[in-house]
Design a protein around this motif. Structure first.
Motif, PDB file in Angstrom:
ATOM      1  N   GLY A  38       5.079 -11.044  -1.635  1.00 11.87           N
ATOM      2  CA  GLY A  38       3.917 -11.042  -0.889  1.00 11.87           C
ATOM      3  C   GLY A  38       3.580  -9.609  -0.687  1.00 11.87           C
ATOM      4  N   PRO A  39       3.098  -9.375   0.244  1.00 12.30           N
ATOM      5  CA  PRO A  39       2.515  -8.018   0.687  1.00 12.30           C
ATOM      6  C   PRO A  39       3.707  -6.795   0.782  1.00 12.30           C
ATOM      7  CG  PRO A  39       2.289  -9.084   2.636  1.00 12.30           C
ATOM      8  CD  PRO A  39       2.832 -10.150   1.835  1.00 12.30           C
ATOM      9  N   LEU A  40       4.781  -7.069   0.483  1.00  8.57           N
ATOM     10  CA  LEU A  40       5.991  -6.335   0.787  1.00  8.57           C
ATOM     11  C   LEU A  40       6.496  -5.960  -0.573  1.00  8.57           C
ATOM     12  CD1 LEU A  40       7.596  -7.629   3.754  1.00  8.57           C
ATOM     13  CD2 LEU A  40       5.680  -6.145   3.782  1.00  8.57           C
ATOM     14  N   ILE A  41       7.001  -4.484  -0.533  1.00  8.96           N
ATOM     15  CA  ILE A  41       8.010  -4.262  -1.835  1.00  8.96           C
ATOM     16  C   ILE A  41       9.296  -3.754  -1.067  1.00  8.96           C
ATOM     17  CG2 ILE A  41       8.070  -2.501  -3.397  1.00  8.96           C
ATOM     18  CD1 ILE A  41       5.489  -1.996  -3.541  1.00  8.96           C
ATOM     19  N   LEU A  42      10.481  -4.431  -1.822  1.00 13.11           N
ATOM     20  CA  LEU A  42      11.687  -4.135  -1.259  1.00 13.11           C
ATOM     21  C   LEU A  42      12.606  -3.671  -2.192  1.00 13.11           C
ATOM     22  CD1 LEU A  42      10.642  -7.319  -0.179  1.00 13.11           C
ATOM     23  CD2 LEU A  42      12.695  -6.666   1.103  1.00 13.11           C
ATOM     24  N   CYS A  47       8.342   6.402  -0.482  1.00 15.43           N
ATOM     25  CA  CYS A  47       7.793   5.302  -0.680  1.00 15.43           C
ATOM     26  C   CYS A  47       6.599   5.388  -1.552  1.00 15.43           C
ATOM     27  CB  CYS A  47       7.114   4.597   0.771  1.00 15.43           C
ATOM     28  SG  CYS A  47       8.911   4.254   1.576  1.00 15.43           S
ATOM     29  N   GLY A  48       5.642   6.384  -1.409  1.00 13.97           N
ATOM     30  CA  GLY A  48       4.462   6.474  -2.247  1.00 13.97           C
ATOM     31  C   GLY A  48       5.113   6.400  -3.651  1.00 13.97           C
ATOM     32  N   VAL A  49       6.088   7.232  -4.055  1.00 11.00           N
ATOM     33  CA  VAL A  49       6.569   7.273  -5.558  1.00 11.00           C
ATOM     34  C   VAL A  49       7.110   5.613  -5.829  1.00 11.00           C
ATOM     35  CG1 VAL A  49       8.604   7.827  -6.880  1.00 11.00           C
ATOM     36  CG2 VAL A  49       7.494   9.487  -5.437  1.00 11.00           C
ATOM     37  N   ILE A  50       7.816   4.946  -5.046  1.00 12.69           N
ATOM     38  CA  ILE A  50       8.002   3.625  -5.461  1.00 12.69           C
ATOM     39  C   ILE A  50       6.925   2.597  -5.611  1.00 12.69           C
ATOM     40  CG2 ILE A  50       9.162   1.509  -4.539  1.00 12.69           C
ATOM     41  CD1 ILE A  50      11.011   3.340  -2.788  1.00 12.69           C
ATOM     42  N   ALA A  63       0.894  -1.098  -0.012  1.00 10.80           N
ATOM     43  CA  ALA A  63      -0.143   0.011  -0.004  1.00 10.80           C
ATOM     44  C   ALA A  63       0.833   1.360  -0.109  1.00 10.80           C
ATOM     45  CB  ALA A  63      -0.859  -0.003   1.013  1.00 10.80           C
ATOM     46  N   GLY A  64       2.257   1.068   0.147  1.00  9.91           N
ATOM     47  CA  GLY A  64       3.067   2.234   0.019  1.00  9.91           C
ATOM     48  C   GLY A  64       3.463   2.750   1.331  1.00  9.91           C
ATOM     49  N   LYS A  65       3.077   2.293   2.257  1.00  8.07           N
ATOM     50  CA  LYS A  65       3.614   2.593   3.881  1.00  8.07           C
ATOM     51  C   LYS A  65       4.802   2.222   3.882  1.00  8.07           C
ATOM     52  CE  LYS A  65      -0.019   3.618   7.151  1.00  8.07           C
ATOM     53  NZ  LYS A  65      -1.049   3.721   6.473  1.00  8.07           N
ATOM     54  N   PRO A  66       5.925   3.115   4.407  1.00 11.99           N
ATOM     55  CA  PRO A  66       7.056   2.804   4.773  1.00 11.99           C
ATOM     56  C   PRO A  66       7.340   1.823   6.061  1.00 11.99           C
ATOM     57  CG  PRO A  66       6.701   4.945   5.454  1.00 11.99           C
ATOM     58  CD  PRO A  66       5.593   4.591   4.759  1.00 11.99           C
ATOM     59  N   ILE A  67       8.053   0.881   5.839  1.00 10.80           N
ATOM     60  CA  ILE A  67       8.364  -0.039   6.909  1.00 10.80           C
ATOM     61  C   ILE A  67       9.942  -0.040   7.424  1.00 10.80           C
ATOM     62  CG2 ILE A  67       8.390  -2.648   7.507  1.00 10.80           C
ATOM     63  CD1 ILE A  67       6.069  -3.133   5.361  1.00 10.80           C
ATOM     64  N   GLU A 110      12.614   6.297   8.401  1.00 16.82           N
ATOM     65  CA  GLU A 110      11.526   5.905   7.422  1.00 16.82           C
ATOM     66  C   GLU A 110      10.448   6.643   7.481  1.00 16.82           C
ATOM     67  OE1 GLU A 110      12.636   3.755   9.695  1.00 16.82           O
ATOM     68  OE2 GLU A 110      10.810   3.639  10.826  1.00 16.82           O
ATOM     69  N   ASP A 111       9.702   7.405   8.731  1.00 15.96           N
ATOM     70  CA  ASP A 111       8.752   7.944   8.820  1.00 15.96           C
ATOM     71  C   ASP A 111       8.898   9.077   7.873  1.00 15.96           C
ATOM     72  OD1 ASP A 111       6.942   7.548  10.630  1.00 15.96           O
ATOM     73  OD2 ASP A 111       8.354   8.122  12.329  1.00 15.96           O
ATOM     74  N   LYS A 112       9.948   9.830   7.690  1.00 14.15           N
ATOM     75  CA  LYS A 112      10.014  11.083   6.644  1.00 14.15           C
ATOM     76  C   LYS A 112      10.034  10.587   5.490  1.00 14.15           C
ATOM     77  CE  LYS A 112      12.683  13.701  10.196  1.00 14.15           C
ATOM     78  NZ  LYS A 112      13.829  14.236  10.692  1.00 14.15           N
ATOM     79  N   LEU A 113      10.163   9.338   4.910  1.00 18.09           N
ATOM     80  CA  LEU A 113      10.256   8.825   3.675  1.00 18.09           C
ATOM     81  C   LEU A 113       8.855   8.298   3.081  1.00 18.09           C
ATOM     82  CD1 LEU A 113      13.620   6.654   4.353  1.00 18.09           C
ATOM     83  CD2 LEU A 113      13.261   9.096   2.928  1.00 18.09           C
ATOM     84  N   ALA A 114       7.967   8.959   3.724  1.00 15.32           N
ATOM     85  CA  ALA A 114       6.270   8.437   3.141  1.00 15.32           C
ATOM     86  C   ALA A 114       6.400   8.879   1.763  1.00 15.32           C
ATOM     87  CB  ALA A 114       5.455   8.950   4.099  1.00 15.32           C
ATOM     88  N   GLY A 115       6.993   9.845   1.307  1.00 16.76           N
ATOM     89  CA  GLY A 115       6.761  10.409  -0.006  1.00 16.76           C
ATOM     90  C   GLY A 115       7.415   9.701  -0.910  1.00 16.76           C
TER      91      GLY A 115
END
Ligand SMILES: Nc1nc2c(ncn2[C@@H]2O[C@H](COP(=O)(O)OP(=O)(O)OP(=O)(O)O)[C@@H](O)[C@H]2O)c(=O)[nH]1
Ligand SMILES: [Mg+2]
Lengths: 231, 552
Positions: free
Chosen positions: B186-190, B152-155, B134-138, B145-150
């Motif tokens: 699975g449910p993750l993007i790396l 992660c959205g792009v990825i 869903a694009g949420k940083p993990i 990673e909190d500040k990388l939400a943007g």
């Protein structure tokens, strides 16, 4: 002499100082670099009471969320639960309430509870008023104590300036423990296990070197409080 | 740089290409490790068919249930750490983390673009980001990673555009000096963004390891279920405290050739000592029916592994155990009892591990892994018995000698012992047993140093290296290793000589060998040296490798 086995489970949020307290109490080794517990750690220690020898088993659980569901494994067979929170962290106190609910609905047998507010040395950053904690403990019929694993450690090393005058002595109510004096006679775990073993009247033998391991220096109001007895 | 590259097999070596197993140093008919190459798996990983990849993740029977039914255990709720109720309750009681992400969702781009330029993030050799589909940083290797939400959205957008729109898979993006490699699992993007000399395959392998590390903490079952229930779940809650495991794993993967070769390093020990240790474990544990593996390790090296009949461990599962032990100082404080999932063994469930150090004066850590969650006490008992036996048989001393790299041992400084001055460094993997040996075993404290170095930076530096460390040698092998494991046109033998050094890489049915010689060495000289080297390894094989496959 009678031999009693007692199991204690230590519960509480991540980083409240459960392991620090247990390691302090068991006194087997002192470490300033205690790292987060993985799963649960198992400690044992023997305590000689006036009329019995107690084999104490302590399950120090991990506060990390991912281990939360493992907790029943540890509290299921416990005689007592030590609920630890960090007096500087409101959420950790709330979490204790969560644990109590869980224990009340899941624990198999009778479980003796005790509430411990840790990190009393950080009184300046206190977020949980001692009275709140004491009141909550009283409602549970549990003793409440405030302590500091760190400061105890410091006093053990023989000197710690500037951390006296810690507040939070105000543990009033049914579960009140007199500081220092009572703590020396009834270190919380010993109190717990005495109750757990159905030997509530038993005095913890503080003198004569009969306590094999250093007792938990609970609620020591001053840094220069003599270190509790040790083998 | 004057460099000649010859991929053809030199005639003098051809006759050896398919040497007999008897002649392959370290080879034995039965192996404690599952020698399946990770490289082949990675190829399927990188397959472009989404259906196929998905199928791989979901269909797999549970080895743990199989064992449980064999020993007549009712399969309890081993597999799942969390009931769905727990999960909901858990999420409700943690307003903090979800707040943070929501806030981040609001203040779009402006701040974050600046953040991407901050010293925490720029000029790193390799970034690794993990996010939910869903694009949420993990997880982010560097920065917050909190500040990388943007970002992660792009990825997430990139990945899903290629997936939805083109029915295809985004594998990598390359720029002049940088590759970004993507792995959807699975449910993750790396994602790995790297300026290092690692190949795409090697990066995918590292991402797979990072994924497996997460599975090891949560199980695949739980991971999938969480996101089935709530696509937007903030996984950091459940991974709190496990970031360290991923951090450390990423460091190890860059430094330790065990990952590059998909092999396990053994602690070199006199054959008799290892045999005694193994027997102490077997004689103590053979009555414990639910015990699946007993593993003794020290400093990322295997001392012995005893297993339930029929079951072996994959090197990558052992690597995760190494990483767990290395990363968890708390195991030194007391006996521990912890769930651990070994993804290759059974990704769907937890094994339960009794973890403890053998004694206060020995850095060897014993893991007793069982399918039975109530087995702590018998295993604790067994551990004490084993420790006593080891003490009595003086095995502790042998382990400590090896760990302290006592000067008397031939394996402490192999190059000196072998006595071929033109060899600067080598690494050898026996394929049938998935075990490896290098000329410069990475010692315990040095890995600690790497951690400190890593904390200070991970930055790209352009310092001129005077003397190469073992890590530099291993880094140099990456390119050759990649050519040798290339799926389309694999090389069998590479000989490259230039003014800096001479590197030989050679793969046969039985082994893989990488050697660094002095600069501009003649081929004829290297042939002699390699023969000599192999003979030495052969002679020391019983010390260097575990040459049997003991069971309970
Ligand atoms: N100031 C202060 N710090 C403490 C005290 N007790 C523990 N700490 C610190 O708090 C941190 C966490 O302590 P631990 O004992 O690991 O906490 P824990 O509850 O066992 O944590 P988990 O195992 O992750 O659940 C450590 O850095 C300790 O040094 C205390 O009384 N005062
Ligand atoms: Mg702890």
């Amino acid at each position: 002499m009678k031999v009693i086995e007692a199991k204690i489970v230590v519960l509480g949020s991540q980083g409240v100082g459960k392991t620090s307290l247990v390691v302090r109490y068991i006194g087997k080794m002192f470490s300033r670099h205690i790292s987060p517990t993985i799963g649960a750690s198992f400690f044992t220690c023997n305590i000689n009471l006036a009329e019995a020898r107690v084999k104490l088993q302590v399950w120090d659980t991990a506060g990390q969320e991912r281990f939360r569901s493992m907790a029943p494994m540890y509290y299921r067979n416990a005689n007592a639960a030590l609920l630890v929170f960090d007096i500087t962290c409101r959420a950790s106190f709330a979490a204790v309430k969560g644990w109590v609910k869980e224990l009340q609905s899941n624990a198999a047998g009778p479980l003796v509870l005790a509430l411990v507010g840790n990190k009393a040395d950080l009184a300046a950053a206190r977020a949980v008023p001692a009275t709140d904690a004491a009141r909550y403990a009283a409602a549970l019929g549990a003793p409440y104590t405030e302590t500091s694993a760190l400061r105890s450690a410091a006093s053990r090393r023989g000197g710690c300036g500037g951390c006296g005058g810690v507040g939070g002595r105000g543990a009033r109510g049914a579960a009140r423990l007199e500081p220092a004096h009572a703590a020396r006679r009834h270190p919380a775990p010993a109190l717990l296990l005495a109750a757990a073993a159905g030997a509530a009247g038993a005095e913890v033998s503080a003198g004569g070197g009969r306590v094999e391991l250093p007792a938990w220096s609970l609620h020591t109001p001053r840094a220069d409080t003599p270190r509790p007895l040790c083998c | 740089m004057a460099s000649t590259s010859k991929d053809s097999l030199p005639s003098h070596l051809t006759h050896q290409e398919n040497i007999d197993d008897d002649l392959v140093p370290g080879a034995c008919p039965e192996s404690i490790l599952n020698p399946t190459d990770s490289f082949e798996e990675i190829e399927t990983e990188m397959s472009t068919d989404p259906e196929q990849r998905h199928a791989k993740l979901t269909t797999k029977s549970s080895t743990i249930s199989e064992i449980q039914s064999e020993i007549g255990e009712p399969s309890k709720d081993m597999k799942t750490a969390k009931s769905s109720d727990d999960l909901k309750e858990g999420m409700a009681s943690s307003p903090s983390s979800s707040n943070i992400t929501e806030q981040n969702g609001d203040d779009v781009d402006t701040d974050k673009d600046e953040y991407l330029q901050s010293p925490e993030l720029v000029n790193k050799e390799k970034h690794v980001f993990i996010l939910s589909s869903a694009g949420k940083p993990i997880y982010s290797r560097y920065g917050n990673e909190d500040k990388l939400a943007g970002l992660c959205g792009v990825i997430q957008a990139l990945v899903s555009v290629v997936e939805d729109h083109d029915q295809d898979i985004l594998r990598s993006i390359c720029t002049k000096d940088c590759k970004a490699v993507f792995l959807v699992k699975g449910p993750l993007i790396l994602v790995a963004v790297s300026k290092s000399n690692e190949s795409e395959t090697q990066l995918v392998m590292q991402l797979t390891y990072a994924f497996n590390q997460i599975v090891s903490v949560l199980t695949l079952t739980q991971l999938n279920r969480i996101f089935e229930q709530r696509r937007n779940y903030d996984l950091r809650r459940l991974l709190a405290g496990a970031e360290r495991l991923i951090d450390n794993l990423l460091i190890f993967m860059e430094k330790d050739p065990a990952f590059l070769l998909g092999a396990v390093r053994c602690l070199p020990l006199p054959e008799k000592a290892r045999e005694n240790i193994t027997n102490a474990i077997i004689s103590t544990c053979n009555k414990i029916r639910d015990l699946v593996f007993a593993i003794l390790i020290a400093g990322n090296q295997l001392i012995t592994l005893v297993r339930m009949k029929k079951y072996t461990l994959h090197p990558s599962d052992i690597h995760l155990l190494f990483n767990l032990v290395r990363s968890s100082e708390s195991f030194k404080t007391a006996e521990s009892w912890t769930p651990v999932c070994l993804p290759k063994f059974d990704a769907t469930g937890f094994l339960h591990g009794h973890v403890s150090y053998i004694s206060e004066d020995c850095q060897a850590c014993l893991l007793l892994l069982t399918v039975q969650r109530d087995a702590f006490y018998p295993l604790s008992q067994a551990k004490h018995t084993i420790a006593e036996k080891l003490e009595k048989m003086k095995c502790i001393g042998a382990i400590n000698d090896a760990l302290n790299r006592s000067k008397d041992l031939p394996t402490t400084n192999p190059l000196k012992h072998i006595g071929i001055p033109i060899i600067r460094h080598f690494m050898y993997k026996c394929k049938s047993t998935a075990q490896l040996f290098t000329s410069d075993p990475i010692s315990l404290d040095r890995l600690q140093d790497y951690r400190i170095m890593h904390k200070e930076g991970g930055d790209i530096t352009v310092k001129k290296i005077e003397k190469l460390s073992d890590i530099d040698y291993v880094k140099n092998y990456r390119k050759f290793c990649n050519q040798i494991h290339c799926a389309t046109v694999p090389a069998k033998f590479i000989f490259r000589s230039n003014c800096e050094n001479t590197i030989l890489a050679w793969i046969t049915n039985g082994f893989e060998l990488y050697v660094t010689f002095d600069a501009l060495v003649e081929k004829e000289q290297t042939k002699k040296a390699v023969d000599h080297l192999l003979q030495w390894i052969k002679r020391e094989e019983n010390r260097i490798f575990i040459m049997n496959a003991p069971t309970f």
